[in-house]
Design an enzyme around this catalytic site. Structure first.
Site, mmCIF file in Angstrom:
data_model
loop_
_atom_site.group_PDB
_atom_site.id
_atom_site.type_symbol
_atom_site.label_atom_id
_atom_site.label_comp_id
_atom_site.label_asym_id
_atom_site.label_seq_id
_atom_site.Cartn_x
_atom_site.Cartn_y
_atom_site.Cartn_z
ATOM 1 N N HIS A 183 0.896 -1.161 0.000
ATOM 2 C CA HIS A 183 0.000 0.000 0.000
ATOM 3 C C HIS A 183 0.929 1.204 0.000
ATOM 4 C CE1 HIS A 183 -3.377 2.507 1.894
ATOM 5 N NE2 HIS A 183 -2.305 3.250 2.084
ATOM 6 N N ASP A 221 -10.278 -3.846 -3.947
ATOM 7 C CA ASP A 221 -10.117 -3.168 -2.656
ATOM 8 C C ASP A 221 -11.490 -2.999 -1.969
ATOM 9 O OD1 ASP A 221 -8.918 -2.071 -0.460
ATOM 10 O OD2 ASP A 221 -8.350 -0.176 -1.402
#
Ligand code: ZN
Ligand code: ZN
Length: 424
Positions: A181, A306
């Protein structure tokens, strides 16, 4: 046995695009032959008539939050995988930012035990550092032994370059990718959307594209240093994509994914509605254009949702205070069709690749329709008109910016290990 017949089979792994019948026997594909040509005895087999539909290898979602253990009021493995199956996904990789954080093998075993009765396959991703705190490396080998497919400190980046290097060295020896991330937390601190004209207009604190790209650059350098497999999660910025393109041109083992919301929406779509708040935030128009180019030219390896459910009580607050994240499973295919195929930006073959063999390769797997392969198939329409109504979702949460959107094309059936787990 299940016979899927008369469908147009699109399989990027074998470059197939033709009408075929597929006979599934238990959890494996028994035979693939021309229409009406199955030679095996299929008497008594259940039949699925896929006339007018696309039959693809089972979709894999590299990036989702199933919220179990610990946040079951927002989602569970059961409800999340039901929503995934409705979206055409046959396998879901779940991120480790649960409560407690999935940083040890007992949590891996807990997830895989719950997954036995889930609608789809569940492939857990373990934390890179203990508690995802960025201080000490997690028990990666033990989690690998228990069944994780990758590591990530998703929700945040691996805190330091030193630790990221150590994690990469470790994962290289274990043969699994490090999923990052990418966010420079000092640049992103306090930000709730992308920095730009819109953030100024709305009076909301923004983070620059560089908040992502700086971290991607760091990790690409570390991938070169270590030789490890690095996968950039939810890549949203043009500058980050250029880093990935550079890494690939050097032969580094760097891959990336793009979410359906980033390839569809931009910062100008943000209002004070928290359903438009996610991390990374919706980017600028030129970023989205770059992502669409990367999806078309092969720089982007996968579309990943996501999927980040948050129960109403958490999300229905002021924009500033709401948590980041949006639902993703049930609109992913329809948005990909809309933005890539119907818009004429990619072929259907390429779009299917981004949901099947693309994500499989990131995990070091293969996914194709052939005898002996797992009996996971996604059957979908490119034409059916429908409206997404989030109230109908099996997810426990309702935080989708696409509620009420009209679509052309969507899932018709999802088959996992030879069983129809969703049928429109
Ligand atoms: Zn993330
Ligand atoms: Zn995430």
């Amino acid at each position: 046995m299940l016979l899927v017949k008369n469908g147009r089979v699109i399989d990027p792994a074998t470059k197939t695009d033709t009408e075929l019948d597929i006979l599934l026997n238990g959890d494996v594909i028994a035979e693939v032959s021309g229409p009406g040509k199955i030679s095996r005895d299929s008497r008594g087999a259940e039949t699925f008539d896929a006339t007018g539909l696309i039959v693809a290898p089972g979709f894999i979602d590299l990036h989702a939050h199933l919220r179990e253990p610990g946040q079951e009021s927002s989602e569970t493995i059961e409800t999340g995988t039901k929503a995934a199956a409705r979206g055409g996904f046959t396998a879901v990789c779940c991120m480790p930012n649960t409560k407690p954080v999935h940083d040890n093998a007992s949590v891996t075993r807990f997830i895989l035990d719950k997954a036995k009765s889930a609608a789809t396959r569940v492939w857990p991703i373990g934390a890179a550092s203990i508690g995802s705190q960025g201080e000490a490396i997690a028990e990666i080998a033990a989690m690998k032994e228990a069944g994780i497919v990758a590591v990530s400190d998703d929700g945040k980046p691996i805190a330091t370059a030193k630790l990221a290097r150590q994690v990469m060295d470790y994962c290289l020896s274990l043969g699994i990718p490090v999923i990052e991330h990418s966010e420079d937390v000092s640049l992103a601190a306090g930000a709730v959307m992308r920095e730009g004209v819109t953030s100024t207009k709305l009076g909301l604190r923004g983070m620059p594209a560089a908040a992502e790209a700086v971290c991607v650059a760091r990790d690409v350098q570390l991938a070169e240093l270590t030789g490890a497999r690095l996968h950039i999660a939810h890549l949203s910025a043009k500058a980050s994509l250029e880093q990935v393109r550079w890494a690939k041109s050097r032969g580094l083992r760097v891959t990336c994914e793009v979410t359906p919301h980033h390839l569809t929406l931009i910062d100008e779509d943000v209002t004070y509605d928290s359903r438009f708040k996610m991390n990374p935030p919706l980017a600028a128009r030129e970023d989205r254009e770059a992502l669409l180019e990367g999806l078309a030219d092969g720089t982007v390896d996968a579309i990943a949702t996501d999927h980040a459910p948050h129960e109403r009580a958490l999300k229905d607050v002021e924009f500033d205070r709401a948590p980041f994240g949006v639902l993703g499973f049930e609109t992913a295919l329809a948005l990909a069709l809309e933005q890539l195929v119907h818009a004429g930006r990619t072929s259907l073959m390429r779009m299917v690749e981004l949901l099947t063999s693309g994500p499989a390769r990131v995990l070091g797997m293969e996914r194709k329709i052939a005898a002996g392969e797992p009996a996971d198939l996604t059957i979908f329409s490119t034409e059916r008109s429908w409206t997404y109504n989030v109230q109908d979702s099996p997810s426990k949460s309702r935080n989708s910016p696409f509620d009420g959107r009209n679509f052309k094309g969507g899932p018709a059936a999802t088959i996992v290990a030879g069983k129809i787990v969703y049928k429109h």
